[in-house]
Enzyme design. Structure first.
Site, short mmCIF file in Angstrom:
data_model
loop_
_atom_site.label_atom_id
_atom_site.label_comp_id
_atom_site.label_asym_id
_atom_site.label_seq_id
_atom_site.Cartn_x
_atom_site.Cartn_y
_atom_site.Cartn_z
N ASN A 7 33.42 26.33 -14.67
CA ASN A 7 33.07 25.89 -13.21
C ASN A 7 33.08 26.86 -12.19
O ASN A 7 34.18 27.46 -12.33
CB ASN A 7 33.98 24.25 -13.87
CG ASN A 7 34.09 23.90 -11.51
OD1 ASN A 7 33.02 24.04 -11.10
ND2 ASN A 7 33.79 22.51 -12.45
N GLU A 34 28.81 22.59 -12.16
CA GLU A 34 28.75 22.45 -11.12
C GLU A 34 28.30 23.90 -9.71
O GLU A 34 28.91 24.54 -9.15
CB GLU A 34 30.32 22.25 -10.01
CG GLU A 34 31.51 21.53 -10.22
CD GLU A 34 31.71 21.55 -9.20
OE1 GLU A 34 31.89 20.96 -7.60
OE2 GLU A 34 33.53 21.33 -9.34
N ASP A 145 34.54 21.07 -17.59
CA ASP A 145 35.00 20.93 -16.72
C ASP A 145 35.49 18.98 -16.94
O ASP A 145 34.54 18.21 -17.24
CB ASP A 145 35.13 20.73 -15.51
CG ASP A 145 36.10 20.20 -14.56
OD1 ASP A 145 36.88 19.67 -15.14
OD2 ASP A 145 35.51 20.31 -13.18
N ASN A 147 38.39 17.45 -16.57
CA ASN A 147 38.80 16.46 -15.34
C ASN A 147 40.01 15.34 -15.84
O ASN A 147 40.37 14.34 -15.14
CB ASN A 147 38.24 15.66 -13.94
CG ASN A 147 37.50 16.37 -13.39
OD1 ASN A 147 38.18 17.31 -12.28
ND2 ASN A 147 36.03 17.19 -12.98
N ASP A 217 40.03 22.34 -18.25
CA ASP A 217 38.27 23.12 -18.95
C ASP A 217 38.95 23.26 -20.28
O ASP A 217 39.73 23.80 -20.78
CB ASP A 217 38.04 23.94 -18.34
CG ASP A 217 38.21 24.22 -16.70
OD1 ASP A 217 37.29 24.01 -16.58
OD2 ASP A 217 38.97 24.13 -15.82
N ASP A 246 37.63 28.12 -7.95
CA ASP A 246 38.62 27.31 -8.79
C ASP A 246 39.78 27.50 -9.85
O ASP A 246 40.38 27.32 -9.85
CB ASP A 246 39.40 26.07 -7.96
CG ASP A 246 38.41 25.09 -7.52
OD1 ASP A 246 36.91 25.38 -8.40
OD2 ASP A 246 38.54 24.14 -7.07
N HIS A 247 38.08 27.48 -10.79
CA HIS A 247 38.29 27.27 -12.30
C HIS A 247 38.50 28.89 -12.65
O HIS A 247 37.87 29.40 -12.52
CB HIS A 247 37.83 26.28 -12.73
CG HIS A 247 37.64 25.04 -12.10
ND1 HIS A 247 37.75 23.84 -13.31
CD2 HIS A 247 37.35 24.68 -11.47
CE1 HIS A 247 37.75 23.19 -12.57
NE2 HIS A 247 37.47 22.98 -11.24
#
Length: 255
Positions: A7, A34, A145, A147, A217, A246-247
């Site tokens: 991501n 994303e 991802d 989530n 992930d 951030d991933h």
């Protein structure tokens, strides 16, 4: 074959990071989430110059998925068949005889919200889709991802991330278990039972420095690929770079 997921949280911002990690990580296949780019703005030429073919499905500002491959990309499917959804969150293709499904699972915002209900409906549609894909493609990898942190080992604080929290709620984890029950395996857990390995860290409160993360992930492999999955991991280095996603990338190696 090395298959990875990342991501990137805006490909416009993170394109230099992507090109650098393609050299460092050297994946045969890399799926992205994303990307946050409309298709006409996707950096196809730069990625192809790095030695990768690419399929993508994007939109302005939000969502967006892509599949990068050193080999030919065939039988591309954009979106979940039969599920009316304007959000660009799912992309599938076949690479080297392996069916790849790239997912950017809905975040859900908060337990009980409209977006949470949408997340659960979306996951139900994905499960139906994957069930059908497995009948036609025994060699299947579902990654992206999610989530969802699968269990307490995958969160930095189980009291904070509990059954009533978004990303760890009872219903979300049950939806993930139904997907796995089709005959898929969390590849990371094929090689490690340890807690404390994360793929996402909040930008706030020194999340990465303090290792306040979640493992959301995931790379899921079918029964036909389980024994051939020889290694898996989380590549933390890109999270240390300037202006990082951030991933972190996650990956598997299949013999």
């Amino acid at each position: 074959m090395k298959i990875a997921s990342w991501n990137v949280n805006s490909l416009n911002v993170r394109l230099p990071h992507l090109l650098e990690w393609l050299k460092i990580g050297n994946p045969d296949v890399l799926v992205l989430q994303e990307t946050k780019l409309e298709d006409h703005k996707f950096p196809q030429a730069e990625i192809e110059a790095a030695g990768y073919r690419v399929a993508f499905d994007g939109q302005k500002t939000y969502n967006g998925v892509a599949i990068l491959s050193r080999q030919d990309i065939a039988d591309v499917q954009k979106g979940i068949p039969g599920f009316a959804d304007e959000q660009k969150r799912a992309l599938a293709a076949t690479v080297g005889g392996v069916r790849i499904i790239d997912l950017y699972v809905v975040n859900g915002q908060a337990v009980g919200s409209e977006k949470y209900d949408y997340k659960l409906r979306w996951l139900e549609a994905v499960t139906d889709w994957v069930r059908d894909e497995l009948t036609r493609h025994p060699q299947l990898v579902v990654l992206g991802d999610f989530n969802i942190a699968p269990d307490e080992r995958d969160v930095h604080d189980a009291a904070l991330w509990n059954d009533d929290s978004i990303l760890t709620s009872t219903a979300e984890r049950a939806a993930l278990k139904r997907l796995l029950a089709l005959g898929l395996f969390d590849s990371f857990r094929l090689h490690s039972e340890e807690a404390g390995h994360f793929s996402w860290w909040d930008y706030r409160m020194g999340g990465f420095r303090r290792n306040l993360g979640l493992r959301i992930d995931l790379v899921l492999v079918s029964e036909a690929l389980k024994a051939r999955t020889k290694a898996s991991g989380i590549e933390r280095e890109p999270r240390t770079w300037e202006r990082p996603s951030d991933h972190a990338p996650v990956w598997i190696e299949i013999e």
